[in-house]
Design a protein around this motif. Structure first.
Motif, PDB file in Angstrom:
ATOM      1  N   TYR A   1      69.887  39.077 -23.743  1.00 49.91           N
ATOM      2  CA  TYR A   1      70.613  40.211 -23.753  1.00 49.91           C
ATOM      3  C   TYR A   1      70.069  41.332 -24.482  1.00 49.91           C
ATOM      4  CZ  TYR A   1      74.696  38.343 -21.378  1.00 49.91           C
ATOM      5  OH  TYR A   1      75.278  37.791 -20.181  1.00 49.91           O
ATOM      6  N   LEU A   2      68.794  41.167 -25.185  1.00 49.81           N
ATOM      7  CA  LEU A   2      68.041  42.288 -25.666  1.00 49.81           C
ATOM      8  C   LEU A   2      67.604  43.010 -24.479  1.00 49.81           C
ATOM      9  CD1 LEU A   2      67.074  44.217 -27.998  1.00 49.81           C
ATOM     10  CD2 LEU A   2      65.255  42.249 -28.355  1.00 49.81           C
ATOM     11  N   THR A   3      67.140  42.318 -23.283  1.00 48.95           N
ATOM     12  CA  THR A   3      66.447  43.186 -22.252  1.00 48.95           C
ATOM     13  C   THR A   3      67.667  43.842 -21.632  1.00 48.95           C
ATOM     14  OG1 THR A   3      67.057  41.388 -20.756  1.00 48.95           O
ATOM     15  CG2 THR A   3      64.873  41.278 -21.867  1.00 48.95           C
ATOM     16  N   TYR A   4      69.083  43.528 -21.601  1.00 48.15           N
ATOM     17  CA  TYR A   4      69.994  44.130 -21.071  1.00 48.15           C
ATOM     18  C   TYR A   4      70.499  45.408 -22.095  1.00 48.15           C
ATOM     19  CZ  TYR A   4      75.136  45.083 -20.122  1.00 48.15           C
ATOM     20  OH  TYR A   4      76.466  45.902 -20.005  1.00 48.15           O
TER      21      TYR A   4
ATOM     22  N   PRO B   1      80.898  41.955 -14.892  1.00 48.50           N
ATOM     23  CA  PRO B   1      81.341  43.118 -15.512  1.00 48.50           C
ATOM     24  C   PRO B   1      80.346  43.856 -16.289  1.00 48.50           C
ATOM     25  CG  PRO B   1      82.000  41.107 -16.458  1.00 48.50           C
ATOM     26  CD  PRO B   1      81.286  40.784 -15.287  1.00 48.50           C
ATOM     27  N   PHE B   2      80.304  45.294 -16.366  1.00 47.00           N
ATOM     28  CA  PHE B   2      79.507  46.132 -17.113  1.00 47.00           C
ATOM     29  C   PHE B   2      78.205  45.725 -16.904  1.00 47.00           C
ATOM     30  CE2 PHE B   2      83.545  45.706 -19.420  1.00 47.00           C
ATOM     31  CZ  PHE B   2      84.159  47.214 -19.033  1.00 47.00           C
ATOM     32  N   GLY B   3      77.772  44.902 -15.967  1.00 48.53           N
ATOM     33  CA  GLY B   3      76.353  44.411 -15.852  1.00 48.53           C
ATOM     34  C   GLY B   3      75.740  43.185 -16.659  1.00 48.53           C
ATOM     35  N   LEU B   4      76.957  42.512 -17.365  1.00 47.66           N
ATOM     36  CA  LEU B   4      76.647  41.463 -18.308  1.00 47.66           C
ATOM     37  C   LEU B   4      75.983  40.296 -17.808  1.00 47.66           C
ATOM     38  CD1 LEU B   4      79.878  41.708 -20.532  1.00 47.66           C
ATOM     39  CD2 LEU B   4      77.465  42.548 -21.035  1.00 47.66           C
ATOM     40  N   LEU B   5      75.756  40.144 -16.586  1.00 46.65           N
ATOM     41  CA  LEU B   5      75.211  38.887 -15.843  1.00 46.65           C
ATOM     42  C   LEU B   5      73.830  39.463 -15.518  1.00 46.65           C
ATOM     43  CD1 LEU B   5      78.051  37.314 -13.885  1.00 46.65           C
ATOM     44  CD2 LEU B   5      77.178  36.780 -16.207  1.00 46.65           C
ATOM     45  N   GLN B   6      73.304  40.691 -15.534  1.00 46.63           N
ATOM     46  CA  GLN B   6      72.013  41.096 -14.993  1.00 46.63           C
ATOM     47  C   GLN B   6      70.804  40.175 -15.644  1.00 46.63           C
ATOM     48  OE1 GLN B   6      71.620  43.722 -12.869  1.00 46.63           O
ATOM     49  NE2 GLN B   6      69.717  42.792 -12.865  1.00 46.63           N
ATOM     50  N   PRO B   7      70.984  39.727 -17.048  1.00 42.71           N
ATOM     51  CA  PRO B   7      69.904  38.840 -17.339  1.00 42.71           C
ATOM     52  C   PRO B   7      69.533  37.558 -16.852  1.00 42.71           C
ATOM     53  CG  PRO B   7      70.962  39.937 -19.278  1.00 42.71           C
ATOM     54  CD  PRO B   7      71.779  40.305 -18.180  1.00 42.71           C
ATOM     55  N   PHE B   8      70.762  37.004 -16.553  1.00 44.27           N
ATOM     56  CA  PHE B   8      70.698  35.628 -15.651  1.00 44.27           C
ATOM     57  C   PHE B   8      70.190  35.992 -14.359  1.00 44.27           C
ATOM     58  CE2 PHE B   8      74.013  35.231 -19.132  1.00 44.27           C
ATOM     59  CZ  PHE B   8      73.553  34.046 -19.921  1.00 44.27           C
ATOM     60  N   ALA B   9      70.595  37.183 -13.651  1.00 46.24           N
ATOM     61  CA  ALA B   9      70.284  37.372 -12.464  1.00 46.24           C
ATOM     62  C   ALA B   9      68.584  37.531 -12.399  1.00 46.24           C
ATOM     63  CB  ALA B   9      70.855  38.463 -11.792  1.00 46.24           C
ATOM     64  N   ASP B  10      68.201  38.179 -13.387  1.00 46.24           N
ATOM     65  CA  ASP B  10      66.835  38.511 -13.493  1.00 46.24           C
ATOM     66  C   ASP B  10      65.970  37.284 -13.713  1.00 46.24           C
ATOM     67  OD1 ASP B  10      67.123  41.188 -13.294  1.00 46.24           O
ATOM     68  OD2 ASP B  10      67.116  41.706 -15.378  1.00 46.24           O
ATOM     69  N   GLY B  11      66.595  36.287 -14.473  1.00 39.96           N
ATOM     70  CA  GLY B  11      65.880  34.972 -14.776  1.00 39.96           C
ATOM     71  C   GLY B  11      65.784  34.119 -13.509  1.00 39.96           C
TER      72      GLY B  11
ATOM     73  N   ILE C   1      69.080  27.091 -33.333  1.00 40.72           N
ATOM     74  CA  ILE C   1      68.107  28.211 -33.931  1.00 40.72           C
ATOM     75  C   ILE C   1      67.635  28.793 -32.503  1.00 40.72           C
ATOM     76  CG2 ILE C   1      66.004  29.343 -34.840  1.00 40.72           C
ATOM     77  CD1 ILE C   1      66.624  27.022 -37.052  1.00 40.72           C
ATOM     78  N   VAL C   2      67.002  27.951 -31.629  1.00 43.89           N
ATOM     79  CA  VAL C   2      66.449  28.272 -30.345  1.00 43.89           C
ATOM     80  C   VAL C   2      67.226  28.714 -29.445  1.00 43.89           C
ATOM     81  CG1 VAL C   2      65.058  27.429 -28.286  1.00 43.89           C
ATOM     82  CG2 VAL C   2      64.381  26.902 -30.771  1.00 43.89           C
ATOM     83  N   VAL C   3      68.540  28.308 -28.972  1.00 45.10           N
ATOM     84  CA  VAL C   3      69.409  28.309 -28.065  1.00 45.10           C
ATOM     85  C   VAL C   3      70.040  30.040 -28.159  1.00 45.10           C
ATOM     86  CG1 VAL C   3      71.804  27.846 -26.887  1.00 45.10           C
ATOM     87  CG2 VAL C   3      69.930  26.050 -27.264  1.00 45.10           C
ATOM     88  N   PRO C   4      70.744  30.165 -29.615  1.00 44.93           N
ATOM     89  CA  PRO C   4      71.101  31.759 -29.649  1.00 44.93           C
ATOM     90  C   PRO C   4      69.871  32.512 -29.807  1.00 44.93           C
ATOM     91  CG  PRO C   4      71.923  30.027 -31.472  1.00 44.93           C
ATOM     92  CD  PRO C   4      70.944  29.216 -30.562  1.00 44.93           C
ATOM     93  N   LEU C   5      68.761  32.265 -29.976  1.00 43.20           N
ATOM     94  CA  LEU C   5      67.646  33.161 -30.054  1.00 43.20           C
ATOM     95  C   LEU C   5      67.325  33.568 -28.362  1.00 43.20           C
ATOM     96  CD1 LEU C   5      65.475  34.626 -31.655  1.00 43.20           C
ATOM     97  CD2 LEU C   5      64.005  32.699 -31.459  1.00 43.20           C
ATOM     98  N   LEU C   6      67.294  32.323 -27.737  1.00 44.06           N
ATOM     99  CA  LEU C   6      66.976  32.707 -26.289  1.00 44.06           C
ATOM    100  C   LEU C   6      68.197  33.552 -25.450  1.00 44.06           C
ATOM    101  CD1 LEU C   6      65.766  29.233 -25.014  1.00 44.06           C
ATOM    102  CD2 LEU C   6      64.380  31.313 -25.532  1.00 44.06           C
ATOM    103  N   ILE C   7      69.418  33.250 -25.879  1.00 44.17           N
ATOM    104  CA  ILE C   7      70.429  34.098 -25.411  1.00 44.17           C
ATOM    105  C   ILE C   7      70.308  35.685 -25.999  1.00 44.17           C
ATOM    106  CG2 ILE C   7      72.938  34.483 -25.538  1.00 44.17           C
ATOM    107  CD1 ILE C   7      73.345  31.374 -25.670  1.00 44.17           C
ATOM    108  N   ALA C   8      69.889  35.617 -27.129  1.00 46.54           N
ATOM    109  CA  ALA C   8      69.674  36.893 -27.906  1.00 46.54           C
ATOM    110  C   ALA C   8      68.691  37.808 -26.975  1.00 46.54           C
ATOM    111  CB  ALA C   8      69.466  36.944 -29.220  1.00 46.54           C
TER     112      ALA C   8
END
Length: 336
Positions: A32-35, A55-65, A22-29
């Motif tokens: 990517y909700l911020t994205y 690609p398409f800025g998809l790694l932006q949440p990880f860069a912010d983290g 539950i927690v791991v998919p929720l954290l990923i969600a």
């Protein structure tokens, strides 16, 4: 030793595995909700949004983290250090523990308790404590004012949410979330209870401090509100907690009014998809409306916010509870 593993170790390990599912998919969600928010608002305002990192800025949440983890956590000199650090942890934790009773598909729930809706209501009500703790512990006037605003706002709209939940309970006769979903087979509750659906969604915006009810974070007069003194991962926990609460409120909307994991029509092109897919699609749609509202509506004044909650939503939701109960008694239709 074998008896210890059978009775204690394996059941505990299995519970931990289910929690991680539950927690791991929720954290990923949440990440990517911020994205998604930045992309959706960017398209609505004819901008590109994040488009550089990956690609398409998809790694932006990880860069912010990574950026927030690398920054120094600054604690104000005269603040209450313990409460100051506990506040974001509490806010983030409450955004996760509500998922313990959320049924994402038929039988897919961590704890299928009979009072699940009361548990969710209690968890959402506790969210105000983290914000009050942050505003008080910061020992600064702007966070304190933001915390006071948030406390009044969340308490005001929780009353309307409570009456909406009572209406749904009258229609189902059960406090169990799975039973509430199964009661919507053939007709989702947002059709017969459409006014309450609208009130619940708008109250959810106020409960999560989202635009146009983001008065606790009004940068024009409060700089940034209750989190203005926070930095690094302490600020990130507030940020993640807000988005986790958005997802939780969207899940509650889907369960109470949009049929949970049930497909829209019980015919072959729809019912072959797994229930968890339908649940995820519905939650994503409600989240999109959250973002759509932020991109299009201006912020309310505080007196307008309070007037809407106490003079419009409260009397109307109370009236609708009476009408629903009267209709059930008059037509001798009692849910089993």
């Amino acid at each position: 030793m074998a008896e210890f593993w059978t009775i204690y170790a394996w059941p505990t390990l299995w519970i931990i595995i289910k929690i991680l599912f539950i927690v791991v998919p929720l954290l990923i969600a949440v990440a990517y909700l911020t994205y998604a928010e930045r992309k959706v608002i960017g398209f609505m305002q004819l901008r590109m949004g994040p488009n550089v990192v990956g690609p398409f800025g998809l790694l932006q949440p990880f860069a912010d983290g990574l950026k927030l983890m690398a920054k120094e956590a600054i604690i104000p000199t005269r603040s209450n250090r313990v409460v100051f650090l506990l506040a974001p942890m509490l806010t983030f934790t409450l955004g996760l523990i509500g998922w313990a009773v959320i049924p994402v598909a038929d039988g897919w729930v961590l704890s299928d308790i009979n009072v699940g809706i009361l548990y969710l209501f209690a968890v959402s009500s506790l969210g105000v404590y983290g914000i009050i703790m942050a505003g008080w512990a910061s020992n600064s006037i702007y966070p304190f004012l933001g915390a006071l605003r948030s406390a009044a706002q969340m308490v005001s709209y929780e009353v309307s949410i409570g009456f909406v939940i009572v209406t749904v309970l009258l229609a189902t006769g059960s406090l169990n979330l799975s039973d509430i979903v199964l009661a919507q087979q053939g007709l989702w509750f947002f059709i017969p209870l459409f006014p309450m659906f609208v009130i619940f969604f708008i109250s959810g915006l106020a409960e999560t401090n989202r635009a146009p009810f983001d008065l606790p974070e009004a940068e024009a007069e409060l700089v940034s509100g209750y989190n203005v003194e926070y930095s690094a991962m302490a600020f990130a926990l507030f940020f993640l907690g807000e988005y986790a609460n958005m997802i939780l409120m969207s899940a509650m909307t889907v369960i109470l009014f949009l049929g949970g994991w049930l497909p829209p029509f019980d015919i072959a092109p729809f019912n072959w998809l797994p229930g968890i897919i339908w649940f995820s699609l519905k939650v994503s749609f409600v989240l999109f409306v959250f973002l759509w509202v932020r991109a299009t509506l201006p912020r309310y004044r505080y007196d307008q916010l309070m007037r809407l909650g106490w003079k419009v939503f409260l009397p109307f939701s109370l009236l609708w509870v009476v009408v629903t109960a009267g209709a059930i008694v008059a037509f001798d239709w009692f849910p089993t």
